[in-house]
Design a protein around this motif. Structure first.
Motif: not given
Length: 139
Positions: A13-36
């Motif tokens: 049962q992850p809290g709101r902050l944990q869900r936000w942080a996990s989503t932000a990290l995955v999105v940031a990691g995927l956003a780096l792919l075009p930058w590569l």
């Protein structure tokens, strides 16, 4: 102690902050792919002992992988995220350091903007995730 908005919601049962942080990290990691791809086409290839394209693209690829894996482990509540988060924070700070110290005069502003608006804030999130995931040793 886990990153769950200051409240332990129990396993699964992850809290709101944990869900936000996990989503932000995955999105940031995927956003780096075009930058590569942009980076691979922009940097001078070099030959001999200095392979700048390989070095910078490789560093950013490791950052991307670290952000995605850390985000996924955080979403699952897996405490091993402390390892990937610490490594990713280190990579991000290293990238910010080398970007800003090796930038030419014309690129210094962009390097500082990337460091202060992307790399260092992401490193801080990763460091927080790493610290919060450390096992509680009877404190």
């Amino acid at each position: 102690m886990e990153l769950r908005g200051g409240v332990d919601h129990g396993p699964g049962q992850p809290g709101r902050l944990q869900r936000w942080a996990s989503t932000a990290l995955v999105v940031a990691g995927l956003a780096l792919l075009p930058w590569l791809l942009v980076l691979a086409g922009y940097l001078p290839g070099g030959s001999g002992p200095v392979q700048w394209t390989t070095a910078w693209v490789g560093l950013d690829a490791l950052e991307s992988l670290g952000l995605v894996v850390t985000g996924l482990l955080l979403a699952r509540g897996d405490t091993r995220r402390c390892l990937t988060a610490a490594a990713t924070a280190t990579l991000l700070v290293t990238d910010a350091w080398f970007d800003t110290t090796t930038a030419s005069a014309g690129e210094a502003g962009a390097a500082l903007a990337m460091a202060f608006c992307a790399e260092l804030p992401l490193a801080a999130v990763c460091a927080l995730v790493a610290c919060r995931a450390l096992p509680d040793r009877g404190r």
